[in-house]
Motif scaffolding. Structure first.
Motif, PDB file in Angstrom:
ATOM      1  N   GLY A 118       0.755  -1.085  -0.136  1.00 32.78           N
ATOM      2  CA  GLY A 118      -0.099  -0.095  -0.094  1.00 32.78           C
ATOM      3  C   GLY A 118       0.919   1.233   0.053  1.00 32.78           C
ATOM      4  O   GLY A 118       0.442   2.350  -0.767  1.00 32.78           O
ATOM      5  N   ASP A 121       1.333   2.292  -3.416  1.00 29.53           N
ATOM      6  CA  ASP A 121       0.358   3.140  -4.060  1.00 29.53           C
ATOM      7  C   ASP A 121       0.130   4.308  -4.052  1.00 29.53           C
ATOM      8  O   ASP A 121      -0.256   5.121  -4.738  1.00 29.53           O
ATOM      9  CB  ASP A 121      -1.007   2.195  -3.615  1.00 29.53           C
ATOM     10  CG  ASP A 121      -0.839   0.641  -3.910  1.00 29.53           C
ATOM     11  OD1 ASP A 121      -0.026   0.068  -3.144  1.00 29.53           O
ATOM     12  OD2 ASP A 121      -1.668   0.202  -5.147  1.00 29.53           O
ATOM     13  N   TYR A 138      -5.019   6.496  -6.573  1.00 25.25           N
ATOM     14  CA  TYR A 138      -5.762   5.464  -6.960  1.00 25.25           C
ATOM     15  C   TYR A 138      -7.098   5.662  -6.240  1.00 25.25           C
ATOM     16  O   TYR A 138      -7.137   6.155  -4.939  1.00 25.25           O
ATOM     17  CB  TYR A 138      -5.387   4.181  -6.678  1.00 25.25           C
ATOM     18  CG  TYR A 138      -4.299   3.449  -7.325  1.00 25.25           C
ATOM     19  CD1 TYR A 138      -4.396   3.376  -8.819  1.00 25.25           C
ATOM     20  CD2 TYR A 138      -3.032   2.919  -6.594  1.00 25.25           C
ATOM     21  CE1 TYR A 138      -2.959   3.038  -9.762  1.00 25.25           C
ATOM     22  CE2 TYR A 138      -2.207   2.681  -7.457  1.00 25.25           C
ATOM     23  CZ  TYR A 138      -1.828   2.559  -8.851  1.00 25.25           C
ATOM     24  OH  TYR A 138      -0.999   2.212  -9.472  1.00 25.25           O
ATOM     25  N   VAL A 140     -10.421   4.509  -4.218  1.00 20.78           N
ATOM     26  CA  VAL A 140     -10.768   3.590  -3.292  1.00 20.78           C
ATOM     27  C   VAL A 140     -11.365   2.073  -3.678  1.00 20.78           C
ATOM     28  O   VAL A 140     -10.999   1.207  -3.544  1.00 20.78           O
ATOM     29  CB  VAL A 140     -11.637   3.926  -1.988  1.00 20.78           C
ATOM     30  CG1 VAL A 140     -11.851   2.632  -1.146  1.00 20.78           C
ATOM     31  CG2 VAL A 140     -10.944   5.029  -1.273  1.00 20.78           C
ATOM     32  N   TYR A 143      -8.308   0.438  -5.771  1.00 21.09           N
ATOM     33  CA  TYR A 143      -7.492  -0.306  -4.446  1.00 21.09           C
ATOM     34  C   TYR A 143      -8.436  -1.639  -3.866  1.00 21.09           C
ATOM     35  O   TYR A 143      -7.794  -2.704  -3.968  1.00 21.09           O
ATOM     36  CB  TYR A 143      -7.495   0.492  -3.300  1.00 21.09           C
ATOM     37  CG  TYR A 143      -6.260   0.019  -2.429  1.00 21.09           C
ATOM     38  CD1 TYR A 143      -4.859   0.283  -2.689  1.00 21.09           C
ATOM     39  CD2 TYR A 143      -6.545  -0.640  -1.217  1.00 21.09           C
ATOM     40  CE1 TYR A 143      -3.967  -0.392  -1.867  1.00 21.09           C
ATOM     41  CE2 TYR A 143      -5.491  -1.146  -0.417  1.00 21.09           C
ATOM     42  CZ  TYR A 143      -4.305  -0.813  -0.639  1.00 21.09           C
ATOM     43  OH  TYR A 143      -3.442  -1.225   0.104  1.00 21.09           O
ATOM     44  N   ARG A 144      -9.611  -1.558  -3.735  1.00 19.24           N
ATOM     45  CA  ARG A 144     -10.184  -2.698  -3.518  1.00 19.24           C
ATOM     46  C   ARG A 144     -10.490  -3.625  -4.236  1.00 19.24           C
ATOM     47  O   ARG A 144     -10.294  -4.917  -4.047  1.00 19.24           O
ATOM     48  CB  ARG A 144     -11.880  -2.060  -3.017  1.00 19.24           C
ATOM     49  CG  ARG A 144     -11.933  -1.341  -1.725  1.00 19.24           C
ATOM     50  CD  ARG A 144     -13.458  -1.099  -1.281  1.00 19.24           C
ATOM     51  NE  ARG A 144     -14.220  -2.581  -1.073  1.00 19.24           N
ATOM     52  CZ  ARG A 144     -15.347  -2.409  -0.648  1.00 19.24           C
ATOM     53  NH1 ARG A 144     -15.851  -1.330  -0.279  1.00 19.24           N
ATOM     54  NH2 ARG A 144     -15.884  -3.572  -0.299  1.00 19.24           N
ATOM     55  N   ARG A 215      -7.094   9.826   2.532  1.00 11.51           N
ATOM     56  CA  ARG A 215      -7.129   8.925   1.569  1.00 11.51           C
ATOM     57  C   ARG A 215      -6.742   7.507   1.946  1.00 11.51           C
ATOM     58  O   ARG A 215      -7.424   6.552   1.639  1.00 11.51           O
ATOM     59  CB  ARG A 215      -6.492   9.130   0.232  1.00 11.51           C
ATOM     60  CG  ARG A 215      -6.609   8.108  -0.869  1.00 11.51           C
ATOM     61  CD  ARG A 215      -7.903   7.929  -1.288  1.00 11.51           C
ATOM     62  NE  ARG A 215      -8.718   9.294  -2.049  1.00 11.51           N
ATOM     63  CZ  ARG A 215      -8.546   9.434  -3.310  1.00 11.51           C
ATOM     64  NH1 ARG A 215      -7.743   8.634  -4.222  1.00 11.51           N
ATOM     65  NH2 ARG A 215      -9.269  10.237  -3.972  1.00 11.51           N
ATOM     66  N   ILE A 216      -5.524   7.528   2.611  1.00 10.85           N
ATOM     67  CA  ILE A 216      -5.137   6.136   3.172  1.00 10.85           C
ATOM     68  C   ILE A 216      -6.178   5.694   4.381  1.00 10.85           C
ATOM     69  O   ILE A 216      -6.292   4.454   4.148  1.00 10.85           O
ATOM     70  CB  ILE A 216      -3.546   6.469   3.834  1.00 10.85           C
ATOM     71  CG1 ILE A 216      -2.519   6.649   2.741  1.00 10.85           C
ATOM     72  CG2 ILE A 216      -3.422   5.139   4.577  1.00 10.85           C
ATOM     73  CD1 ILE A 216      -1.260   7.263   3.490  1.00 10.85           C
ATOM     74  N   TYR A 219      -8.773   4.143   2.149  1.00 11.37           N
ATOM     75  CA  TYR A 219      -8.015   2.803   1.625  1.00 11.37           C
ATOM     76  C   TYR A 219      -8.242   1.656   2.577  1.00 11.37           C
ATOM     77  O   TYR A 219      -8.586   0.395   2.410  1.00 11.37           O
ATOM     78  CB  TYR A 219      -6.570   2.839   1.253  1.00 11.37           C
ATOM     79  CG  TYR A 219      -6.319   3.639   0.064  1.00 11.37           C
ATOM     80  CD1 TYR A 219      -7.057   3.610  -1.107  1.00 11.37           C
ATOM     81  CD2 TYR A 219      -5.038   4.354  -0.202  1.00 11.37           C
ATOM     82  CE1 TYR A 219      -6.720   4.297  -2.451  1.00 11.37           C
ATOM     83  CE2 TYR A 219      -4.964   4.811  -1.170  1.00 11.37           C
ATOM     84  CZ  TYR A 219      -5.596   5.074  -2.352  1.00 11.37           C
ATOM     85  OH  TYR A 219      -5.261   5.549  -3.605  1.00 11.37           O
ATOM     86  N   ASN A 220      -7.831   2.123   3.848  1.00  6.02           N
ATOM     87  CA  ASN A 220      -8.014   0.947   4.967  1.00  6.02           C
ATOM     88  C   ASN A 220      -9.222   0.763   5.303  1.00  6.02           C
ATOM     89  O   ASN A 220      -9.637  -0.444   5.737  1.00  6.02           O
ATOM     90  CB  ASN A 220      -7.077   1.476   6.275  1.00  6.02           C
ATOM     91  CG  ASN A 220      -5.655   1.544   6.161  1.00  6.02           C
ATOM     92  OD1 ASN A 220      -5.349   0.349   5.356  1.00  6.02           O
ATOM     93  ND2 ASN A 220      -4.957   2.427   6.738  1.00  6.02           N
TER      94      ASN A 220
END
Lengths: 302, 242
Positions: A118, A121, A138, A140, A143-144, A215-216, A219-220
């Protein structure tokens, strides 16, 4: 009578075998999908990969890696990592799905897999537009979908009962803060010359760095949702877990951990040091898995 | 290869490294198709092109308008590329629209428009020129190179970059300057800002960079190990002649 005796004997025998069956189900092989953190890059303040100091595959006693912890449970434990420095979850040839395919190509499949991806990314993206610091990151959804493909690929080949742990993505803006706390001049010089994660290290606006951190977090959140979805989709075949418990509790997961100056290496100021950062990651990953407790993760990250 | 977020439309992204076997190739590319390519190689014959049936998965899209891009993964290798509106996959498939939900592709040879939503797969016919396969990145930083094609690229587009020494961690790597699109350096995967640390164990300098890269286009070329730092991480890249 004879028949019932025999059945009783079998019942006793079965009961006696239970511990053996449990032992047979103990993990026997650990693999890892990851990036330079998994490869122990710079962990001893020297440039280059030092997998012996990696939180997952390390053999150094100080790090006390996931591998060593599993090995303490089962001396026959083996490891085979496919992590690659510079790898992303989404992009390139060494991304999550690509590394998962390499695990599926192994002659002996692992029954434990840890995923740590990650950072690249985010760090491998160009700086965003003047109006949006995240414009080149990117989505979400992207990423998913990459994570979903990774997990589905693994579910298609891992043995029944295998466990896949997806560690939350570290906040690279916290690594930036840690580097500045460590040595503002040296670290910024290295970041500039070597082009280390310029999307944050080259960003002068704190609010724009914060938006990348936000944003991270997204993502999480997406990571956890995808883990839960995969756990349901592949229930009865593999288990899928993560350490992410949300953004609101500091140091409750790798993704919320606020790296300090002593956690990072002295070479590029952006990778976990073996005695601190890597050791903490190993402890957190262990506590988030089957022999530990999520409640203990904060104590790992102190 | 992994992120080519250039703004001009006339850039063909090299795809499908794993689809170079003749078994997977579609029927030969016709002269009619060549005439209809979105990004033709100037003066190239139909025999210089190959076509591959390829399945891509749209991982997703990001952004709106001119800055929007889509991330597509070749399901045979999971290699991905980010493409913007106007850019092409291979020489024939042009990305014509990006939305939150998905993308629209236009095949210039069939005049067909295809839509795909995030998370879905799409099977397409990708036409590539031999230049697109001159240096194909495989797993774990290995590039498979074809000297003849690289020589033609160098002859047509030049080496396409230079470097200057910088001080870094007690060493003096050579920092890559601007990399010209389509050039030999671009095909070999060099990017602006890369720190070239060593080539086959020897220092890279402004004066020997061209010699090192040119070597890969010579018929007797074998391999080259290039140690470079990108994004703070040292990568030991291997170029292996096919």
């Amino acid at each position: 009578m004879k028949r019932s005796i025999n059945l009783g004997y079998l019942g006793v025998l079965s009961a006696m075998m239970l511990p053996s069956l449990a032992l047979a189900a103990d993990p026997s092989k650990l693999s890892g999908i990851g990036d330079s953190i998994s490869q122990g890059w710079g962990a001893n303040n020297l440039p280059g990969e030092h997998p012996e100091f990696g939180f997952g595959q390390g053999t150094d006693a100080t790090v006390n890696s996931l591998f060593l912890r599993y090995k303490a449970k089962n001396a026959a434990m083996t490891k085979e990592f496919v992590s690659v420095s510079g790898a992303e979850m989404v992009g390139g040839r060494n991304n999550g799905p690509g590394q998962a395919a390499r695990i599926c190509a192994m002659a002996v499949k692992p029954d434990r897999v840890v995923i740590e991806l990650g950072g690249n990314d985010v760090c491998s993206r160009d700086k965003g537009s003047s109006s949006d610091a995240t414009s080149n990151l990117y989505s979400v959804t992207t990423y998913r979908n990459a994570l979903k493909t990774t997990l589905d690929t693994l579910a298609g080949c891992l043995p029944s009962g295998a466990q896949v742990q997806v560690l939350s993505m570290p906040r690279v803006d916290y690594l930036f803060n840690a580097g500045n706390a460590k040595n503002v001049i040296t670290c910024n010089l290295v970041w500039s010359v070597a082009g280390v994660c310029r999307v944050v290290t080259g960003e002068s606006s704190a609010s724009r760095r914060q938006s990348i951190g936000d944003r991270i977090n997204q993502y999480n959140d997406g990571l956890r949702a995808e883990v839960e979805s995969a756990a349901t989709r592949h229930a009865g075949k593999i288990t899928v877990i993560t350490d992410w418990q949300g953004k609101d509790v500091s140091n409750s997961s790798v993704g919320t951990y606020r790296f300090g100056k002593d956690d990072i290496d002295g070479f590029d100021c952006f990778h976990p040091h073996k005695d601190t950062g890597q050791r903490k990651l190993a402890c957190a990953a262990w506590e988030a898995a089957e022999y530990g407790s999520l409640a203990n993760v904060p104590s790992c990250l102190k | 290869m992994k992120t080519q977020l250039v703004s001009l439309a006339l850039v063909a992204l090299p795809w499908v490294a794993s689809c170079t076997g003749s078994d997977s190739a579609s029927p030969a590319v016709t002269q009619t198709e060549v005439a209809a390519l979105a990004v033709p190689e100037q003066g190239a014959l139909a025999s210089e092109y190959v076509a591959h049936p390829t399945t891509f998965r749209l991982f997703g899209t990001q952004g709106q308008g001119a800055t929007a891009f889509a991330t597509l993964a070749d399901t045979s290798s999971w290699d991905t590329s980010n493409i913007r509106v106007g850019e092409t996959i291979g020489r024939n498939l042009q990305l014509v629209a990006v939305s939150d939900a998905g993308i629209e592709l236009y095949d210039s040879t069939t005049k067909e428009r295809r839509t795909v939503r995030s998370g879905e797969d799409i099977l397409v016919r990708v036409i590539e020129h031999e230049f697109d396969q001159a240096a194909v990145e495989g797993a774990e930083h290995v590039f498979h190179t074809h000297a003849r094609s690289l020589a033609r690229i160098e002859a047509r587009y030049g080496i396409g970059t230079s470097c200057e020494p910088v001080s870094f961690a007690g060493q003096t790597p050579c920092k890559v300057g601007v990399v010209s699109p389509s050039s030999l350096a671009a095909r070999l995967g060099l990017k602006t800002g890369d720190l070239l640390l060593a080539a086959d164990g020897s220092a890279v300098t402004p004066s020997n960079l061209h010699v090192l890269l040119h070597r890969l286009s010579e018929a007797q070329s074998q391999s080259l190990q290039l140690s470079l730092a990108r994004g703070g991480v040292v990568i030991d890249r291997m170029y292996v002649a096919e």
